[in-house]
Design a protein around this motif. Sequence first.
Motif, PDB file in Angstrom:
ATOM      1  N   GLN A   1     -15.789   1.708   1.568  1.00 58.31           N
ATOM      2  CA  GLN A   1     -14.653   2.160   2.350  1.00 58.31           C
ATOM      3  C   GLN A   1     -13.379   1.491   1.831  1.00 58.31           C
ATOM      4  OE1 GLN A   1     -15.010   1.429   6.539  1.00 58.31           O
ATOM      5  NE2 GLN A   1     -12.974   2.180   7.006  1.00 58.31           N
ATOM      6  N   VAL A   2     -12.394   2.293   1.535  1.00 62.19           N
ATOM      7  CA  VAL A   2     -11.135   1.771   1.013  1.00 62.19           C
ATOM      8  C   VAL A   2     -10.305   1.201   2.151  1.00 62.19           C
ATOM      9  CG1 VAL A   2      -8.970   2.367  -0.112  1.00 62.19           C
ATOM     10  CG2 VAL A   2     -11.116   3.372  -0.923  1.00 62.19           C
ATOM     11  N   GLN A   3      -9.769   0.022   1.905  1.00 57.20           N
ATOM     12  CA  GLN A   3      -8.866  -0.597   2.875  1.00 57.20           C
ATOM     13  C   GLN A   3      -7.640  -1.136   2.166  1.00 57.20           C
ATOM     14  OE1 GLN A   3     -11.221  -3.541   5.162  1.00 57.20           O
ATOM     15  NE2 GLN A   3     -10.510  -2.435   6.953  1.00 57.20           N
ATOM     16  N   LEU A   4      -6.491  -0.944   2.787  1.00 53.07           N
ATOM     17  CA  LEU A   4      -5.241  -1.546   2.329  1.00 53.07           C
ATOM     18  C   LEU A   4      -4.737  -2.418   3.468  1.00 53.07           C
ATOM     19  CD1 LEU A   4      -3.418   1.550   0.747  1.00 53.07           C
ATOM     20  CD2 LEU A   4      -4.887  -0.109  -0.390  1.00 53.07           C
ATOM     21  N   VAL A   5      -4.509  -3.679   3.180  1.00 51.40           N
ATOM     22  CA  VAL A   5      -4.092  -4.609   4.224  1.00 51.40           C
ATOM     23  C   VAL A   5      -2.769  -5.258   3.829  1.00 51.40           C
ATOM     24  CG1 VAL A   5      -4.694  -6.655   5.545  1.00 51.40           C
ATOM     25  CG2 VAL A   5      -6.487  -5.049   4.848  1.00 51.40           C
ATOM     26  N   GLU A   6      -1.754  -4.979   4.637  1.00 52.01           N
ATOM     27  CA  GLU A   6      -0.436  -5.549   4.385  1.00 52.01           C
ATOM     28  C   GLU A   6      -0.297  -6.909   5.065  1.00 52.01           C
ATOM     29  OE1 GLU A   6       0.277  -1.043   5.197  1.00 52.01           O
ATOM     30  OE2 GLU A   6      -0.857  -2.688   6.095  1.00 52.01           O
ATOM     31  N   SER A   7       0.552  -7.731   4.495  1.00 53.58           N
ATOM     32  CA  SER A   7       0.867  -9.025   5.097  1.00 53.58           C
ATOM     33  C   SER A   7       2.268  -9.427   4.658  1.00 53.58           C
ATOM     34  CB  SER A   7      -0.143 -10.093   4.691  1.00 53.58           C
ATOM     35  OG  SER A   7      -0.142 -10.270   3.286  1.00 53.58           O
ATOM     36  N   GLY A   8       2.845 -10.388   5.374  1.00 57.18           N
ATOM     37  CA  GLY A   8       4.140 -10.929   4.989  1.00 57.18           C
ATOM     38  C   GLY A   8       5.309 -10.476   5.824  1.00 57.18           C
ATOM     39  N   GLY A   9       5.074  -9.578   6.758  1.00 54.11           N
ATOM     40  CA  GLY A   9       6.161  -9.137   7.597  1.00 54.11           C
ATOM     41  C   GLY A   9       6.612 -10.240   8.544  1.00 54.11           C
ATOM     42  N   GLY A  10       7.738  -9.990   9.207  1.00 50.02           N
ATOM     43  CA  GLY A  10       8.232 -10.985  10.150  1.00 50.02           C
ATOM     44  C   GLY A  10       9.681 -10.762  10.489  1.00 50.02           C
ATOM     45  N   LEU A  11      10.282 -11.796  11.042  1.00 49.85           N
ATOM     46  CA  LEU A  11      11.682 -11.758  11.463  1.00 49.85           C
ATOM     47  C   LEU A  11      12.524 -12.513  10.444  1.00 49.85           C
ATOM     48  CD1 LEU A  11      13.825 -11.159  13.666  1.00 49.85           C
ATOM     49  CD2 LEU A  11      13.177 -13.345  14.710  1.00 49.85           C
ATOM     50  N   ALA A  23      -3.145  -5.956  -0.114  1.00 47.23           N
ATOM     51  CA  ALA A  23      -4.395  -6.170  -0.832  1.00 47.23           C
ATOM     52  C   ALA A  23      -5.319  -4.991  -0.599  1.00 47.23           C
ATOM     53  CB  ALA A  23      -5.055  -7.458  -0.365  1.00 47.23           C
ATOM     54  N   ALA A  24      -5.811  -4.412  -1.680  1.00 47.78           N
ATOM     55  CA  ALA A  24      -6.699  -3.267  -1.590  1.00 47.78           C
ATOM     56  C   ALA A  24      -8.143  -3.705  -1.807  1.00 47.78           C
ATOM     57  CB  ALA A  24      -6.319  -2.219  -2.629  1.00 47.78           C
ATOM     58  N   SER A  25      -9.048  -3.031  -1.130  1.00 47.59           N
ATOM     59  CA  SER A  25     -10.466  -3.284  -1.313  1.00 47.59           C
ATOM     60  C   SER A  25     -11.228  -1.980  -1.204  1.00 47.59           C
ATOM     61  CB  SER A  25     -10.972  -4.286  -0.271  1.00 47.59           C
ATOM     62  OG  SER A  25     -10.796  -3.770   1.029  1.00 47.59           O
ATOM     63  N   GLY A  26     -12.443  -1.967  -1.699  1.00 48.51           N
ATOM     64  CA  GLY A  26     -13.258  -0.763  -1.628  1.00 48.51           C
ATOM     65  C   GLY A  26     -13.241   0.063  -2.891  1.00 48.51           C
ATOM     66  N   ARG A  27     -12.223  -0.074  -3.695  1.00 45.75           N
ATOM     67  CA  ARG A  27     -12.147   0.546  -5.011  1.00 45.75           C
ATOM     68  C   ARG A  27     -11.016  -0.112  -5.788  1.00 45.75           C
ATOM     69  NH1 ARG A  27      -9.167   6.183  -5.903  1.00 45.75           N
ATOM     70  NH2 ARG A  27      -8.494   5.001  -7.718  1.00 45.75           N
ATOM     71  N   THR A  28     -11.027   0.107  -7.079  1.00 44.36           N
ATOM     72  CA  THR A  28      -9.991  -0.447  -7.938  1.00 44.36           C
ATOM     73  C   THR A  28      -8.873   0.566  -8.114  1.00 44.36           C
ATOM     74  OG1 THR A  28     -11.614  -1.803  -9.120  1.00 44.36           O
ATOM     75  CG2 THR A  28      -9.509  -1.407 -10.217  1.00 44.36           C
ATOM     76  N   PHE A  29      -7.624   0.083  -7.983  1.00 46.23           N
ATOM     77  CA  PHE A  29      -6.472   0.976  -8.094  1.00 46.23           C
ATOM     78  C   PHE A  29      -5.649   0.717  -9.356  1.00 46.23           C
ATOM     79  CE2 PHE A  29      -6.582   3.401  -4.281  1.00 46.23           C
ATOM     80  CZ  PHE A  29      -7.228   2.624  -3.346  1.00 46.23           C
ATOM     81  N   SER A  30      -6.241   0.075 -10.346  1.00 41.97           N
ATOM     82  CA  SER A  30      -5.481  -0.297 -11.538  1.00 41.97           C
ATOM     83  C   SER A  30      -4.962   0.907 -12.319  1.00 41.97           C
ATOM     84  CB  SER A  30      -6.342  -1.174 -12.450  1.00 41.97           C
ATOM     85  OG  SER A  30      -7.531  -0.489 -12.803  1.00 41.97           O
ATOM     86  N   SER A  31      -5.570   2.070 -12.136  1.00 42.19           N
ATOM     87  CA  SER A  31      -5.086   3.260 -12.833  1.00 42.19           C
ATOM     88  C   SER A  31      -4.422   4.239 -11.881  1.00 42.19           C
ATOM     89  CB  SER A  31      -6.245   3.948 -13.560  1.00 42.19           C
ATOM     90  OG  SER A  31      -7.244   4.324 -12.640  1.00 42.19           O
ATOM     91  N   ALA A  32      -4.108   3.788 -10.704  1.00 43.97           N
ATOM     92  CA  ALA A  32      -3.503   4.655  -9.701  1.00 43.97           C
ATOM     93  C   ALA A  32      -2.158   4.104  -9.242  1.00 43.97           C
ATOM     94  CB  ALA A  32      -4.437   4.790  -8.507  1.00 43.97           C
ATOM     95  N   ALA A  33      -1.276   5.010  -8.904  1.00 51.78           N
ATOM     96  CA  ALA A  33       0.031   4.596  -8.392  1.00 51.78           C
ATOM     97  C   ALA A  33      -0.110   4.077  -6.966  1.00 51.78           C
ATOM     98  CB  ALA A  33       0.993   5.765  -8.419  1.00 51.78           C
ATOM     99  N   MET A  34       0.756   3.143  -6.637  1.00 50.45           N
ATOM    100  CA  MET A  34       0.810   2.605  -5.276  1.00 50.45           C
ATOM    101  C   MET A  34       2.257   2.585  -4.821  1.00 50.45           C
ATOM    102  SD  MET A  34      -2.039  -0.442  -5.448  1.00 50.45           S
ATOM    103  CE  MET A  34      -2.250  -0.534  -3.669  1.00 50.45           C
ATOM    104  N   GLY A  35       2.455   2.487  -3.536  1.00 50.86           N
ATOM    105  CA  GLY A  35       3.820   2.529  -3.051  1.00 50.86           C
ATOM    106  C   GLY A  35       3.989   1.886  -1.689  1.00 50.86           C
ATOM    107  N   TRP A  36       5.243   1.822  -1.294  1.00 46.97           N
ATOM    108  CA  TRP A  36       5.615   1.334   0.035  1.00 46.97           C
ATOM    109  C   TRP A  36       6.467   2.378   0.735  1.00 46.97           C
ATOM    110  CZ3 TRP A  36       3.818  -3.148   2.164  1.00 46.97           C
ATOM    111  CH2 TRP A  36       3.256  -4.086   1.307  1.00 46.97           C
ATOM    112  N   PHE A  37       6.150   2.576   2.002  1.00 42.88           N
ATOM    113  CA  PHE A  37       6.934   3.444   2.863  1.00 42.88           C
ATOM    114  C   PHE A  37       7.306   2.639   4.098  1.00 42.88           C
ATOM    115  CE2 PHE A  37       6.396   7.760   1.077  1.00 42.88           C
ATOM    116  CZ  PHE A  37       5.481   7.475   0.076  1.00 42.88           C
ATOM    117  N   ARG A  38       8.236   3.144   4.889  1.00 38.97           N
ATOM    118  CA  ARG A  38       8.589   2.455   6.131  1.00 38.97           C
ATOM    119  C   ARG A  38       8.929   3.471   7.211  1.00 38.97           C
ATOM    120  NH1 ARG A  38      14.407  -0.239   4.261  1.00 38.97           N
ATOM    121  NH2 ARG A  38      15.631   1.720   4.268  1.00 38.97           N
ATOM    122  N   GLN A  39       8.799   3.024   8.444  1.00 37.27           N
ATOM    123  CA  GLN A  39       9.126   3.887   9.571  1.00 37.27           C
ATOM    124  C   GLN A  39       9.824   3.060  10.637  1.00 37.27           C
ATOM    125  OE1 GLN A  39       5.820   6.088  11.220  1.00 37.27           O
ATOM    126  NE2 GLN A  39       7.204   7.592  12.107  1.00 37.27           N
TER     127      GLN A  39
END
Length: 124
Positions: A1-11, A23-39
């Motif tokens: 199962q793929v998991q992406l876990v963010e950390s470092g947020g705050g005030l 940090a991603a787990s469950g598969r390797t993303f070295s050949s895949a694009a990654m990104g950040w979005f916000r809401q």
Amino acid sequence: QVQLVESGGGLVQAGGSLSLSCAASGRTFSSAAMGWFRQAPGKEREFVASISGSGYMTYYSDSVKGRFTISRDNAKNSVYLLMSSLKLEDTAVYYCAARDSNGATNEFKRYAYWGQGTQVTVSS
């Protein structure tokens, strides 16, 4: 199962800096694009930055260009977002996302995997 876990947020105060990690787990993303979005409250999710699998290609929204830096460490299966010169309008929940293929893109629908998000609050 793929998991992406963010950390470092705050005030943080306006003008300050903050670094997010994903940090991603469950598969390797070295050949895949990654990104950040916000809401932000009451707003739609918006693109922030993306990076190609190799890390050589990066893509930023106009609102963060020159202030934010996306990077990745494929050995750690992780992606990072260094945010500087933070503004009040940067306040949002920040989400890490990953594609199944390469190609940095701002298109929300092209990302197959998402983290749960981390809150970033910029105060005056």
